[in-house]
Design a protein around this motif. Structure first.
Motif, mmCIF file in Angstrom:
data_model
loop_
_atom_site.group_PDB
_atom_site.id
_atom_site.type_symbol
_atom_site.label_atom_id
_atom_site.label_comp_id
_atom_site.label_asym_id
_atom_site.label_seq_id
_atom_site.Cartn_x
_atom_site.Cartn_y
_atom_site.Cartn_z
ATOM 1 N N GLU A 1 0.850 -1.201 0.000
ATOM 2 C CA GLU A 1 0.000 0.000 0.000
ATOM 3 C C GLU A 1 0.883 1.248 0.000
ATOM 4 N N ASN A 2 2.179 1.036 0.217
ATOM 5 C CA ASN A 2 3.115 2.159 0.272
ATOM 6 C C ASN A 2 3.768 2.368 -1.096
ATOM 7 N N LYS B 1 7.316 1.091 -5.758
ATOM 8 C CA LYS B 1 8.231 1.664 -6.731
ATOM 9 C C LYS B 1 9.590 0.980 -6.690
ATOM 10 N N SER B 2 10.141 0.759 -5.499
ATOM 11 C CA SER B 2 11.475 0.168 -5.443
ATOM 12 C C SER B 2 11.452 -1.294 -5.880
ATOM 13 N N LEU B 3 10.394 -2.034 -5.527
ATOM 14 C CA LEU B 3 10.281 -3.415 -6.012
ATOM 15 C C LEU B 3 10.091 -3.445 -7.530
ATOM 16 N N SER C 1 13.522 -2.375 -9.387
ATOM 17 C CA SER C 1 14.580 -3.396 -9.295
ATOM 18 C C SER C 1 14.257 -4.619 -10.155
ATOM 19 N N GLY C 2 13.012 -4.693 -10.664
ATOM 20 C CA GLY C 2 12.612 -5.850 -11.467
ATOM 21 C C GLY C 2 12.008 -6.976 -10.636
ATOM 22 N N THR C 3 12.090 -6.832 -9.302
ATOM 23 C CA THR C 3 11.602 -7.903 -8.423
ATOM 24 C C THR C 3 10.098 -8.108 -8.561
ATOM 25 N N LEU C 4 9.359 -7.019 -8.672
ATOM 26 C CA LEU C 4 7.898 -7.115 -8.760
ATOM 27 C C LEU C 4 7.477 -7.914 -9.990
ATOM 28 N N MET C 5 8.040 -7.577 -11.165
ATOM 29 C CA MET C 5 7.663 -8.305 -12.383
ATOM 30 C C MET C 5 8.129 -9.758 -12.318
ATOM 31 N N SER C 6 9.343 -9.980 -11.767
ATOM 32 C CA SER C 6 9.814 -11.363 -11.628
ATOM 33 C C SER C 6 8.880 -12.169 -10.746
ATOM 34 N N ALA C 7 8.398 -11.528 -9.661
ATOM 35 C CA ALA C 7 7.507 -12.227 -8.731
ATOM 36 C C ALA C 7 6.191 -12.604 -9.418
ATOM 37 N N GLY D 1 7.003 4.664 -16.126
ATOM 38 C CA GLY D 1 7.869 5.359 -15.173
ATOM 39 C C GLY D 1 7.423 5.275 -13.725
ATOM 40 N N THR D 2 6.656 4.250 -13.366
ATOM 41 C CA THR D 2 6.167 4.033 -11.989
ATOM 42 C C THR D 2 5.628 5.310 -11.337
#
Ligand code: HEC
Length: 128
Positions: free
Chosen positions: A75-76, A81-83, A86-92, A124-125
């Motif tokens: 919710e933050n 944005k940082s996830l 870094s590509g982590t969000l899409m990888s997840a 651009g998030t």
């Protein structure tokens, strides 16, 4: 003879009409990624939050993050944005093996919903 020929022609015509009718009805099969998947102007506060409300906030809300969400409060904005950057969000969510597959214990998001995340990241998030 002439009648048979006419009958044959009208059958052929009806068959062709039916065939093209079915073909256009099944556009979703011809374009499996959904020509009806609208990824323009995706907003975090509406489009993405409603997906996360269904699939992520049970663990990743402000209230639940520390107990169930590995400390990630989605919710933050800054966390998302940082996830995302870094590509982590899409990888997840694409479950490509480079991050823990999400949603944990649930079924993978639809291609359309995954595309909405990537469209927002590519724009651009924004905090929108
Ligand atoms: C049942 C609880 C649960 C649900 C539902 C869930 N997550 Fe998670 N998530 C976790 C936990 C626990 C972690 C930290 C441990 C880990 O990485 O596996 C985590 C970690 C993550 C990470 C970091 C992964 C990494 O490898 O560093 C991301 C990104 C993430 N979640 C996004 C999501 C998104 C987006 C959704 C919804 C589509 C979602 N999660 C749904 C529990 C959940």
């Amino acid at each position: 003879m002439k009648i048979k020929f006419l009958l044959y022609c009208s059958l052929l015509f009806a068959g062709a009409a039916l065939y093209t009718g079915c073909y256009y009805d099944k556009a979703s099969l011809v374009y499996p990624n959904g020509s009806d998947c609208d990824t323009t102007g995706i907003q975090l506060s509406t489009d993405l939050n409603s997906i996360m409300q269904t699939s992520c906030f049970s663990c990743h809300s402000a209230a639940n993050a520390s107990s169930f969400g590995g400390g990630y409060n989605l919710e933050n904005y800054n966390t998302v944005k940082s996830l995302a950057t870094s590509g982590t969000l899409m990888s997840a969510i694409t479950q490509d093996g480079n991050a823990s597959p999400m949603p944990q214990g649930g079924s993978k998001l639809s291609d359309c919903n995954i595309n909405k995340f990537s469209a927002w990241i590519n724009s651009g998030t924004p905090n929108n």
